[in-house]
Enzyme design. Structure first.
Site, PDB file in Angstrom:
ATOM      1  N   ARG A 128       0.872  -1.107  -0.100  1.00  0.00           N
ATOM      2  CA  ARG A 128       0.064   0.103   0.141  1.00  0.00           C
ATOM      3  C   ARG A 128       0.852   1.202  -0.194  1.00  0.00           C
ATOM      4  NH1 ARG A 128      -3.126  -2.917   4.032  1.00  0.00           N
ATOM      5  NH2 ARG A 128      -4.758  -4.012   2.755  1.00  0.00           N
ATOM      6  N   LYS A 150       2.395  11.161 -11.523  1.00  0.00           N
ATOM      7  CA  LYS A 150       1.566  10.451 -12.367  1.00  0.00           C
ATOM      8  C   LYS A 150       2.289   9.299 -12.522  1.00  0.00           C
ATOM      9  CE  LYS A 150      -1.688  13.413 -14.936  1.00  0.00           C
ATOM     10  NZ  LYS A 150      -1.959  14.124 -16.159  1.00  0.00           N
ATOM     11  N   ASN A 252      -1.424  18.336 -21.035  1.00  0.00           N
ATOM     12  CA  ASN A 252      -1.904  17.374 -21.922  1.00  0.00           C
ATOM     13  C   ASN A 252      -2.100  17.914 -23.269  1.00  0.00           C
ATOM     14  OD1 ASN A 252      -1.629  14.860 -20.480  1.00  0.00           O
ATOM     15  ND2 ASN A 252      -3.477  15.488 -19.437  1.00  0.00           N
ATOM     16  N   HIS A 272       6.282   8.096 -27.881  1.00  0.00           N
ATOM     17  CA  HIS A 272       5.299   9.034 -27.006  1.00  0.00           C
ATOM     18  C   HIS A 272       5.606  10.508 -27.569  1.00  0.00           C
ATOM     19  CE1 HIS A 272       2.558  10.565 -24.090  1.00  0.00           C
ATOM     20  NE2 HIS A 272       3.645  11.329 -23.602  1.00  0.00           N
TER      21      HIS A 272
HETATM   22  P1  NAD Z   1      11.138   5.120 -22.724  1.00  0.00           P
HETATM   23  O1  NAD Z   1      10.959   5.303 -21.119  1.00  0.00           O
HETATM   24  O2  NAD Z   1      10.722   4.075 -23.613  1.00  0.00           O
HETATM   25  O3  NAD Z   1      12.693   5.377 -23.069  1.00  0.00           O
HETATM   26  C1  NAD Z   1      13.015   5.605 -24.590  1.00  0.00           C
HETATM   27  C2  NAD Z   1      14.230   4.636 -24.766  1.00  0.00           C
HETATM   28  O4  NAD Z   1      15.177   5.159 -24.611  1.00  0.00           O
HETATM   29  C3  NAD Z   1      13.823   3.168 -24.220  1.00  0.00           C
HETATM   30  O5  NAD Z   1      14.326   2.211 -25.164  1.00  0.00           O
HETATM   31  C4  NAD Z   1      15.178   3.349 -23.080  1.00  0.00           C
HETATM   32  O6  NAD Z   1      15.649   1.919 -22.698  1.00  0.00           O
HETATM   33  C5  NAD Z   1      16.349   4.188 -23.811  1.00  0.00           C
HETATM   34  N1  NAD Z   1      16.809   5.066 -23.058  1.00  0.00           N
HETATM   35  C6  NAD Z   1      16.680   5.723 -21.664  1.00  0.00           C
HETATM   36  N2  NAD Z   1      17.447   6.367 -21.170  1.00  0.00           N
HETATM   37  C7  NAD Z   1      18.690   6.280 -22.056  1.00  0.00           C
HETATM   38  C8  NAD Z   1      19.841   6.429 -22.150  1.00  0.00           C
HETATM   39  N3  NAD Z   1      20.192   7.538 -20.958  1.00  0.00           N
HETATM   40  N4  NAD Z   1      20.854   6.157 -22.779  1.00  0.00           N
HETATM   41  C9  NAD Z   1      20.326   5.300 -23.964  1.00  0.00           C
HETATM   42  N5  NAD Z   1      19.188   4.787 -23.852  1.00  0.00           N
HETATM   43  C10 NAD Z   1      18.163   5.388 -23.031  1.00  0.00           C
HETATM   44  O7  NAD Z   1      10.261   6.439 -23.054  1.00  0.00           O
HETATM   45  P2  NAD Z   1      10.408   8.013 -22.617  1.00  0.00           P
HETATM   46  O8  NAD Z   1      10.117   8.752 -23.792  1.00  0.00           O
HETATM   47  O9  NAD Z   1      11.374   8.283 -21.600  1.00  0.00           O
HETATM   48  O10 NAD Z   1       8.902   7.820 -21.730  1.00  0.00           O
HETATM   49  C11 NAD Z   1       7.744   7.825 -22.597  1.00  0.00           C
HETATM   50  C12 NAD Z   1       6.788   7.136 -21.439  1.00  0.00           C
HETATM   51  O11 NAD Z   1       6.660   8.228 -20.439  1.00  0.00           O
HETATM   52  C13 NAD Z   1       5.358   6.912 -22.091  1.00  0.00           C
HETATM   53  O12 NAD Z   1       4.960   5.673 -21.406  1.00  0.00           O
HETATM   54  C14 NAD Z   1       4.489   7.978 -21.607  1.00  0.00           C
HETATM   55  O13 NAD Z   1       3.150   7.588 -21.430  1.00  0.00           O
HETATM   56  C15 NAD Z   1       5.013   8.261 -20.241  1.00  0.00           C
HETATM   57  N6  NAD Z   1       4.856   9.674 -19.741  1.00  0.00           N
HETATM   58  C16 NAD Z   1       4.344   9.800 -18.487  1.00  0.00           C
HETATM   59  C17 NAD Z   1       4.299  11.232 -18.051  1.00  0.00           C
HETATM   60  C18 NAD Z   1       4.027  11.073 -16.522  1.00  0.00           C
HETATM   61  O14 NAD Z   1       3.660  12.281 -16.220  1.00  0.00           O
HETATM   62  N7  NAD Z   1       3.840  10.206 -15.535  1.00  0.00           N
HETATM   63  C19 NAD Z   1       4.434  12.292 -18.821  1.00  0.00           C
HETATM   64  C20 NAD Z   1       4.895  12.030 -20.287  1.00  0.00           C
HETATM   65  C21 NAD Z   1       5.162  10.793 -20.444  1.00  0.00           C
HETATM   66  N1  GLY Z   2       2.287  14.651 -18.335  1.00  0.00           N
HETATM   67  C1  GLY Z   2       0.981  15.230 -17.997  1.00  0.00           C
HETATM   68  C2  GLY Z   2       0.956  15.539 -16.549  1.00  0.00           C
HETATM   69  O1  GLY Z   2       1.866  15.316 -15.683  1.00  0.00           O
HETATM   70  O2  GLY Z   2       0.010  15.835 -16.186  1.00  0.00           O
END
Ligand code: NAD
Ligand code: GLY
Length: 371
Positions: A128, A150, A252, A272
């Protein structure tokens, strides 16, 4: 925001009463034990990473954490958006339970947004709730996903549909890790950086336009400024509306169209940030058709997004009824209410709002923005 000129690090603070925490931004942070000295005491830490990032950075983080924790464990997940799902989440719980981790165990998310979102969700639900720390290794994660609490996994019918609001104890943005990031991923991160301009700060948009080449060349000073300003804007929004009852939805911008592209093509086909980049162009066109911004504004944004190496032409999601498929996918967006899609639009330069729009108008936008 405070900057520490002697060490070259900067801190942005997220103010959420007892859930407040610092975002630390600078070079050579990840492998320094001092970075983690203010975290809650515990005997065990679990680093969650993936098969790409762990070989690059897990040993450094593990060594730094050994100064603070008796046991430092590592679980390595498969890499990719397609693995942001229940079976992969279960691997984190398996590692926690098999190693007898108690409720003080601190989780460290070492990776991009996928690892960060999944680790946060695991931390929110294990016993939890256990503490966790974000150590984002992509630009996208440093400027957006690691900040604000998030956490989620995807469902085949909708992105980030299963999750929780759960704040980390600290966010550590080490500029050095961006050196190994593939160029396509850097561009994806720039989409979220650009986003902050039209929704909140036109002076920042001017700055990005001027400094885009430096950002693409990964000049540390430019990256540090972009990360710091992005985190400041996000911290301000989240500080006012942690659980997205209103204002936070502006973060967003571009995501409603972008999520439809990601889900419609299958997670992982477009990154993304690519969906968000193109989605911002589509949302800007919608804003123009609603009479909120002029054509010059849409062109300006589209040009910048294209210069950042991002797609500006929407993906075709159906050979027969493309706009209908977009609408179907967008109706499962978290902002939708009673089946009515709600879009983040630009309400004037530097200002965003959430609006619904007639399906016919949205269809026109999709038809004009897709191949
Ligand atoms: P990701 O986590 O898939 O990373 C992208 C790629 O880069 C992967 O293949 C990863 O292994 C590689 N990688 C990461 N760091 C590296 C480094 N330093 N050197 C070499 N390779 C590296 O993608 P992302 O763009 O970081 O994140 C996208 C995700 O984040 C989506 O799932 C999206 O929904 C989420 N997201 C969440 C929020 C939130 O507020 N929680 C906001 C925006 C996006
Ligand atoms: N990436 C949108 C949020 O954190 O609200």
């Amino acid at each position: 925001m405070q900057a520490n000129s002697s060490s070259g690090t900067a801190q942005v603070h997220i103010n959420l009463a007892e859930r407040s925490y610092p975002i630390v931004i600078g070079a050579s942070l990840l492998g320094q034990p001092a970075t983690y000295r203010d975290l809650p005491a515990a005997s065990t830490a679990l680093i969650v990473s993936n098969s790409t990032v762990a070989p690059l950075y897990a040993a450094q983080l593990q060594a730094a954490l050994q100064s603070h924790y008796k046991t430092v464990l590592l679980v390595t997940l498969p890499d990719g958006e397609a693995h942001k799902d229940w079976p992969t989440l279960q691997l984190i719980f398996d590692a926690l339970l098999k190693n007898g981790c108690d409720r003080k165990t601190v989780l460290f998310a070492l990776g991009g947004g996928v690892v960060g979102d999944m680790t946060g969700f695991a931390a929110a639900s294990y016993m939890r709730g256990v503490p966790f720390v974000q150590v984002p290794t992509t630009l996208l994660a440093q400027v957006d996903s690691s900040v604000g609490g998030k956490t989620a996994i995807n469902h085949p019918l909708g992105k980030n549909m299963i999750g929780a609001f759960y704040q980390p104890q600290q966010v550590v943005c080490d500029l050095d890790v961006l050196k190994t990031l593939p160029a396509r991923e850097l561009s994806a991160g720039l989409a979220e950086v650009i986003k902050y301009g039209p929704i909140a700060d036109m002076a920042f948009l001017d700055w990005i336009e001027t400094n885009l080449n430096a950002l693409l060349a990964r000049e540390p000073a430019a990256l540090a400024h972009a990360i710091r300003r992005s985190c400041e804007i996000k911290a301000s929004v989240v500080g006012q509306d942690e659980r997205e009852s209103g204002l936070r939805a502006i973060l967003n911008f571009g995501h409603t169209f972008g999520h439809a592209i990601e889900a419609g093509l299958g997670y992982g086909a477009w990154l993304h940030g690519e969906g968000v980049g193109c989605g911002m162009v589509m949302a800007a066109h919608l804003s123009q058709r609603l009479g909120l911004v002029d054509a010059a504004f849409v062109q300006r944004l589209s040009t910048l997004i294209q210069r950042a190496g991002l797609p500006v032409v929407g993906a075709r999601l159906s050979p027969t009824d493309n706009a209908g498929r977009y609408l179907e996918l967008m109706r499962v967006d978290k902002k939708a209410e009673a089946g009515e899609i709600r879009f983040v639009v630009i309400d004037g330069p530097g200002r965003a709002a959430v609006r619904s729009a007639p399906d016919a108008l949205v269809r026109e936008v999709i038809d004009s923005c897709c191949d």
